[in-house]
Scaffold this motif. Structure first.
Motif, PDB file in Angstrom:
ATOM      1  N   VAL A 165       0.853  -1.228   0.068  1.00  0.00           N
ATOM      2  CA  VAL A 165       0.113   0.007  -0.058  1.00  0.00           C
ATOM      3  C   VAL A 165       0.837   1.021   0.006  1.00  0.00           C
ATOM      4  O   VAL A 165       1.727   1.230   0.854  1.00  0.00           O
ATOM      5  N   GLU A 166       0.508   2.118  -0.856  1.00  0.00           N
ATOM      6  CA  GLU A 166       1.347   3.517  -1.002  1.00  0.00           C
ATOM      7  C   GLU A 166       1.235   4.112   0.199  1.00  0.00           C
ATOM      8  O   GLU A 166       0.177   4.146   0.678  1.00  0.00           O
ATOM      9  N   ARG A 167       2.279   4.924   0.434  1.00  0.00           N
ATOM     10  CA  ARG A 167       2.192   5.800   1.780  1.00  0.00           C
ATOM     11  C   ARG A 167       2.632   6.990   1.602  1.00  0.00           C
ATOM     12  O   ARG A 167       3.486   7.360   0.671  1.00  0.00           O
ATOM     13  N   PRO A 168       2.466   7.856   2.469  1.00  0.00           N
ATOM     14  CA  PRO A 168       1.590   7.814   3.681  1.00  0.00           C
ATOM     15  C   PRO A 168       0.045   8.147   3.518  1.00  0.00           C
ATOM     16  O   PRO A 168      -0.105   8.894   2.461  1.00  0.00           O
ATOM     17  N   ILE A 169      -0.963   7.651   4.109  1.00  0.00           N
ATOM     18  CA  ILE A 169      -2.167   8.044   3.843  1.00  0.00           C
ATOM     19  C   ILE A 169      -2.560   9.024   4.889  1.00  0.00           C
ATOM     20  O   ILE A 169      -2.366   8.544   6.156  1.00  0.00           O
ATOM     21  N   VAL A 170      -3.254   9.876   4.778  1.00  0.00           N
ATOM     22  CA  VAL A 170      -3.765  11.009   5.661  1.00  0.00           C
ATOM     23  C   VAL A 170      -5.200  11.011   5.616  1.00  0.00           C
ATOM     24  O   VAL A 170      -5.704  11.357   4.524  1.00  0.00           O
ATOM     25  N   VAL A 171      -6.097  10.637   6.810  1.00  0.00           N
ATOM     26  CA  VAL A 171      -7.520  10.829   6.888  1.00  0.00           C
ATOM     27  C   VAL A 171      -7.683  12.056   7.707  1.00  0.00           C
ATOM     28  O   VAL A 171      -7.211  12.097   8.825  1.00  0.00           O
ATOM     29  N   GLY A 172      -8.508  12.874   7.339  1.00  0.00           N
ATOM     30  CA  GLY A 172      -8.744  14.135   8.202  1.00  0.00           C
ATOM     31  C   GLY A 172     -10.318  14.319   8.149  1.00  0.00           C
ATOM     32  O   GLY A 172     -11.288  13.717   7.288  1.00  0.00           O
ATOM     33  N   PRO A 173     -10.844  15.595   8.357  1.00  0.00           N
ATOM     34  CA  PRO A 173     -12.081  15.942   8.574  1.00  0.00           C
ATOM     35  C   PRO A 173     -12.481  16.185   7.239  1.00  0.00           C
ATOM     36  O   PRO A 173     -13.795  16.028   6.909  1.00  0.00           O
ATOM     37  N   LYS A 174     -11.774  16.735   6.099  1.00  0.00           N
ATOM     38  CA  LYS A 174     -12.273  16.780   4.880  1.00  0.00           C
ATOM     39  C   LYS A 174     -11.978  15.964   3.811  1.00  0.00           C
ATOM     40  O   LYS A 174     -11.909  15.963   2.635  1.00  0.00           O
ATOM     41  N   GLY A 175     -11.675  14.535   4.196  1.00  0.00           N
ATOM     42  CA  GLY A 175     -11.357  13.423   3.280  1.00  0.00           C
ATOM     43  C   GLY A 175     -10.192  12.681   3.501  1.00  0.00           C
ATOM     44  O   GLY A 175      -9.667  12.604   4.629  1.00  0.00           O
ATOM     45  N   ALA A 176      -9.870  11.990   2.782  1.00  0.00           N
ATOM     46  CA  ALA A 176      -8.386  11.040   2.748  1.00  0.00           C
ATOM     47  C   ALA A 176      -7.619  11.634   1.395  1.00  0.00           C
ATOM     48  O   ALA A 176      -8.016  11.589   0.241  1.00  0.00           O
ATOM     49  N   VAL A 177      -6.171  11.361   1.755  1.00  0.00           N
ATOM     50  CA  VAL A 177      -5.215  11.552   0.539  1.00  0.00           C
ATOM     51  C   VAL A 177      -4.154  10.428   0.839  1.00  0.00           C
ATOM     52  O   VAL A 177      -3.602  10.264   1.795  1.00  0.00           O
ATOM     53  N   VAL A 178      -3.463  10.271  -0.420  1.00  0.00           N
ATOM     54  CA  VAL A 178      -2.008   9.773  -0.308  1.00  0.00           C
ATOM     55  C   VAL A 178      -1.223  11.012  -0.268  1.00  0.00           C
ATOM     56  O   VAL A 178      -1.254  11.763  -1.263  1.00  0.00           O
ATOM     57  N   ALA A 179      -0.677  11.215   0.511  1.00  0.00           N
ATOM     58  CA  ALA A 179       0.400  12.316   0.772  1.00  0.00           C
ATOM     59  C   ALA A 179       1.518  12.291   0.130  1.00  0.00           C
ATOM     60  O   ALA A 179       2.673  12.424   0.514  1.00  0.00           O
ATOM     61  N   ARG A 180       1.649  12.416  -1.203  1.00  0.00           N
ATOM     62  CA  ARG A 180       2.699  12.605  -2.194  1.00  0.00           C
ATOM     63  C   ARG A 180       2.116  13.385  -3.517  1.00  0.00           C
ATOM     64  O   ARG A 180       1.183  12.747  -4.072  1.00  0.00           O
ATOM     65  N   PRO A 181       2.602  14.586  -3.406  1.00  0.00           N
ATOM     66  CA  PRO A 181       3.858  14.898  -2.408  1.00  0.00           C
ATOM     67  C   PRO A 181       3.269  15.245  -0.876  1.00  0.00           C
ATOM     68  O   PRO A 181       1.949  15.299  -0.772  1.00  0.00           O
ATOM     69  N   ILE A 182       4.322  15.682  -0.229  1.00  0.00           N
ATOM     70  CA  ILE A 182       3.875  15.551   1.077  1.00  0.00           C
ATOM     71  C   ILE A 182       2.687  16.683   1.542  1.00  0.00           C
ATOM     72  O   ILE A 182       1.877  16.463   2.340  1.00  0.00           O
ATOM     73  N   GLU A 183       2.837  17.844   0.644  1.00  0.00           N
ATOM     74  CA  GLU A 183       1.815  18.997   0.962  1.00  0.00           C
ATOM     75  C   GLU A 183       0.361  18.503   0.856  1.00  0.00           C
ATOM     76  O   GLU A 183      -0.491  19.325   1.265  1.00  0.00           O
ATOM     77  N   ARG A 184       0.129  17.555   0.236  1.00  0.00           N
ATOM     78  CA  ARG A 184      -1.381  17.079  -0.145  1.00  0.00           C
ATOM     79  C   ARG A 184      -2.103  16.958   1.301  1.00  0.00           C
ATOM     80  O   ARG A 184      -3.423  16.851   1.026  1.00  0.00           O
ATOM     81  N   PHE A 185      -1.531  16.544   2.224  1.00  0.00           N
ATOM     82  CA  PHE A 185      -1.955  16.545   3.766  1.00  0.00           C
ATOM     83  C   PHE A 185      -2.791  17.450   3.995  1.00  0.00           C
ATOM     84  O   PHE A 185      -4.191  17.325   4.550  1.00  0.00           O
ATOM     85  N   ALA A 186      -2.512  18.912   3.569  1.00  0.00           N
ATOM     86  CA  ALA A 186      -3.412  20.053   3.824  1.00  0.00           C
ATOM     87  C   ALA A 186      -4.896  19.782   3.271  1.00  0.00           C
ATOM     88  O   ALA A 186      -5.555  20.622   3.732  1.00  0.00           O
ATOM     89  N   GLU A 187      -4.978  19.195   2.235  1.00  0.00           N
ATOM     90  CA  GLU A 187      -6.109  18.944   1.700  1.00  0.00           C
ATOM     91  C   GLU A 187      -7.391  18.526   2.600  1.00  0.00           C
ATOM     92  O   GLU A 187      -8.533  18.760   2.416  1.00  0.00           O
ATOM     93  N   VAL A 188      -6.951  17.764   3.477  1.00  0.00           N
ATOM     94  CA  VAL A 188      -7.849  17.222   4.265  1.00  0.00           C
ATOM     95  C   VAL A 188      -8.123  17.612   5.684  1.00  0.00           C
ATOM     96  O   VAL A 188      -9.076  17.259   6.536  1.00  0.00           O
ATOM     97  N   LEU A 189      -7.340  18.549   6.036  1.00  0.00           N
ATOM     98  CA  LEU A 189      -7.406  19.319   7.282  1.00  0.00           C
ATOM     99  C   LEU A 189      -8.700  20.128   7.414  1.00  0.00           C
ATOM    100  O   LEU A 189      -8.984  20.854   6.547  1.00  0.00           O
TER     101      LEU A 189
END
Length: 115
Positions: free
Chosen positions: A91-115
């Motif tokens: 499984v590709e990593r990292p996966i971040v799940v937040g209040p606005k959904g989930a993303v594969v954080a590649r590139p890293i900055e994608r995590f902000a999409e789900v906060l």
């Protein structure tokens, strides 16, 4: 704000994403999926949140996916999911799940999409 990161501490991208989450004020639940493993149902739920297919989150870096024949055309989603359950590293990593959904954080900055 509840945030979960499916994390591999050996992966530099995963470590950097975890650090960036902390810098953004998040205190994520950390799931070291190589230790805990996956269930098929868990992966299916995560894929719904990601709006992706099993092939989309299949980690192709390294030889394992190829050795298992998962890179061939026509391989079913079920076969890929079963392989991910048996070999969590697929499984590709990292996966971040937040209040606005989930993303594969590649590139890293994608995590902000789900906060």
């Amino acid at each position: 704000m509840t945030v979960t990161i499916f994390h591999n501490p050996v992966c530099s991208t995963s470590r950097k994403t975890l650090e960036a989450l902390g810098a953004a004020g998040a205190k994520p639940v950390i799931v070291e999926y190589l230790k805990t493993g996956w269930t098929k149902l868990q992966l299916q739920d995560l894929l719904k949140q990601l709006k992706l297919t099993p092939r989309d989150i299949l980690r192709t870096k390294g030889a394992l996916a190829g050795e298992l024949g998962l890179l061939e055309d026509g391989v079913s989603d079920d076969r890929i999911l079963d392989a991910m359950v048996e070999h969590p590293v697929l499984v590709e990593r990292p996966i971040v799940v937040g209040p606005k959904g989930a993303v594969v954080a590649r590139p890293i900055e994608r995590f902000a999409e789900v906060l």
